[in-house]
Design an enzyme around this catalytic site. Structure first.
Site, mmCIF file in Angstrom:
data_model
loop_
_atom_site.group_PDB
_atom_site.id
_atom_site.type_symbol
_atom_site.label_atom_id
_atom_site.label_comp_id
_atom_site.label_asym_id
_atom_site.label_seq_id
_atom_site.Cartn_x
_atom_site.Cartn_y
_atom_site.Cartn_z
ATOM 1 N N LYS A 196 -11.290 -1.239 6.322
ATOM 2 C CA LYS A 196 -11.765 -1.911 5.092
ATOM 3 C C LYS A 196 -12.813 -2.969 5.436
ATOM 4 C CE LYS A 196 -8.257 0.521 3.592
ATOM 5 N NZ LYS A 196 -8.413 1.936 3.393
ATOM 6 N N TYR A 243 0.839 -1.200 0.000
ATOM 7 C CA TYR A 243 0.000 0.000 0.000
ATOM 8 C C TYR A 243 0.883 1.263 0.000
ATOM 9 C CZ TYR A 243 -2.779 3.720 2.045
ATOM 10 O OH TYR A 243 -3.355 4.929 2.309
#
Ligand SMILES: Cc1ncc(COP(=O)(O)O)c(C=O)c1O
Length: 407
Positions: A213, A117
Site C-alpha cells: 500500500k 482486513y
C-alpha cells in the site's frame, strides 16, 4: 557506513537515506538488485563460517534467509518505525501469517479487533481455530471490553489503527497499559504508516504493514514487513519466515519498495491533505449520511487521532455511507451507480496508490466476512471505501459532483 546521525534528523531525511549504504562493489547510489538465489564461497571453510555466523558483518548465504537488496528494505523499515530490527515478507499477509506462526501454539489465545482486513479476518476465523488456537473478537477501542476478554493463555492482542474499512482509531498506549508486559500488542499500521504515526513508540510490541500500500506507494509490487525487537524478529526470521512460511520478497520487489520509500514523506502529506478536502466535501454532500475520517472534528476517533497521529495528518483513507434513500434508490444501489459514474477513481481493492481507488467492502474486501459480523463492525451494504490518491483534490471533487448528479 553512512555518515548521517539518524538519531538527529527529521523523518524526511531518514526515509531517504536510512538502510541504504553506497554499493561496496562500484559505489552505486541506488541499492543494486541482487537478483540471485544463492551466494558463493571461496572455500568450504568460508561457507561454514558464514553459515555459523562467525564472520562479523552481513553475509547472506541464500536469498530465502537473506538478500542484500531485501536487507536494505528491512533496515529502512526498522529506522522508519524506530524498531530494533525488521523482517520483510512477500506480502502483507506474509507478515500477518509470520507473526501468528512465530508466537502462537496450540492452547494459546489471541484477541483480534472486531473489524480487520478480510484476509486477516480469514486467518482469525478459519486458519487459527483448527490449529487449537483460541480466538476472541472485541472492539479493541473499547478498553474495558478488551480487559474482559483477556484469559490466562492470551498471547497476542491484534488490531489495525486506523482499521479497515471503518477508519476507527484504537488507543495503542491504552491497550498496552491494559494488557501488560506479557501479552504482545501487534498493530497493523498499513492505513497510516510513518510519518503519520509511530506505534512502537506508543507501546506496541510489533508493528506490521502491507508494504503493497502506501509504503511502496506505486501500486506495482506486493510486500510486507514486521518490525519490533531484535529478539522477536530473530524468532520470526529463524523459525518461521525462512522455514514454515518461506515468503521473502523478490530482490526486484525489494528494490521497488526502496525506491518508493524515498518519497514516502511527501506522498503522505499530499494523500492526507487530499483526503481531508474530500472528507469535508463528502460531509457537506446532501446524499451522504456518514463520513468516517479521523481528521473530521465530528468523527468519534478525532480526539484520540489528534493525540496519537502526528503532524496534523490523519491518513488518506476515507469511508462513507450514502443516505438510505438517494433519488428513490437504496444506499447500495445508489453506491453502485456512484462508483460506475466516477471517471478518475478506479474501482479496485488495495489502497495507498498514486491513483485514487474506490471499492465496496461488503462485496469486495470484506465479502468473506459473515454478514452478521460485518454489520456488528459497522460495515453496512451501503459503505464505500475510498483510497484518496495524489491527483488534484479539485478534479476529484468535480468528478464526484458529476457522478452524484448522474445517479
Ligand atoms: C490493513 C491490511 N492489512 C493487510 C493486508 C494484506 O496485505 P497484502 O495484500 O499485501 O497481502 C491488507 C490488504 O489490503 C490490508 O488492507
Amino acid at each position: 557506513m553512512s555518515k548521517i546521525d539518524f538519531s538527529n534528523v527529521d523523518f524526511e531525511t531518514l526515509i531517504v537515506h536510512a538502510g541504504q549504504e553506497h554499493d561496496p562493489a562500484y559505489g552505486a547510489l541506488a541499492t543494486p538488485i541482487y537478483q540471485t538465489s544463492t551466494f558463493c564461497f571461496d572455500t568450504v571453510e568460508e561457507g561454514a563460517a558464514k553459515f555459523a555466523k562467525q564472520i562479523p558483518g552481513y553475509h547472506p548465504v541464500y536469498s530465502r534467509s537473506g538478500n542484500p537488496t531485501t536487507r536494505a528494505f528491512e533496515l529502512k523499515c526498522a529506522a522508519m518505525e524506530g524498531g530494533e530490527d525488521a523482517v520483510a515478507t512477500a506480502s502483507g499477509m506474509g507478515a500477518v501469517g509470520s507473526v501468528m506462526l512465530a508466537f502462537l501454539k496450540t492452547g494459546d489465545h489471541i484477541i483480534f479487533d472486531d473489524s480487520v482486513y478480510g484476509g486477516t479476518n480469514f486467518v482469525a476465523e478459519s486458519n487459527l481455530p483448527p490449529l487449537g488456537i483460541e480466538v476472541s473478537r472485541v472492539d479493541t477501542a473499547n478498553i474495558e471490553a478488551l480487559k474482559a476478554a483477556i484469559r490466562p493463555n492470551t498471547k497476542i492482542v491484534y488490531f489495525e489503527t486506523p482499521n479497515n474499512p471503518m477508519i476507527k482509531v484504537t488507543d495503542v498506549a491504552a491497550v498496552k497499559a491494559a494488557v501488560g508486559p506479557d501479552i504482545r500488542v501487534v498493530v497493523d499500521a498499513t492505513f497510516a504508516p510513518p510519518p503519520i504515526q509511530h506505534v512502537l513508540k506508543l507501546g506496541a510490541d510489533i508493528v506490521l504493514h502491507s508494504i503493497t500500500k502506501y509504503i511502496n506507494g506505486h501500486g506495482d509490487a506486493l510486500g510486507g514487513v514486521v518490525v519490533g525487537s531484535a529478539a522477536d524478529m530473530g524468532v520470526i526470521r529463524a523459525n518461521c519466515m525462512t522455514k514454515i512460511n518461506g515468503c521473502p520478497p523478490s530482490p526486484f520487489n525489494s528494490y521497488l519498495v526502496l525506491r518508493g520509500m524515498k518519497t514516502l514523506a511527501v506522498r503522505m502529506e499530499k494523500h492526507c491533505a487530499n483526503a481531508m478536502e474530500i472528507a469535508k466535501y463528502l460531509q457537506a454532500n446532501p446524499y451522504v449520511k456518514t463520513v468516517y475520517y479521523p481528521g473530521l472534528e465530528s468523527d468519534p476517533s478525532h480526539e484520540l487521532a489528534c493525540k496519537q497521529m502526528e503532524n496534523g495528518m490523519f491518513g488518506g483513507m476515507v469511508s462513507f455511507e450514502l443516505n438510505d434513500d438517494v433519488k428513490g434508490l437504496s444506499s447500495f444501489e445508489a453506491g453502485k451507480k456512484l462508483l460506475n459514474n466516477l471517471t478518475i477513481p478506479a474501482i479496485a481493492v488495495s489502497l495507498g496508490d498514486p491513483d485514487t481507488l474506490i471499492e465496496h467492502p461488503a462485496s469486495m474486501t470484506h465479502a468473506g466476512v459473515a454478514p452478521e459480523a460485518r454489520l456488528a463492525a459497522g460495515i453496512t451494504d451501503g459503505l464505500v471505501r475510498l483510497s484518496v490518491g495524489l491527483e488534484s483534490a479539485k478534479d476529484l471533487i468535480a468528478d464526484f459532483e458529476r457522478a452524484f448528479a448522474a445517479i
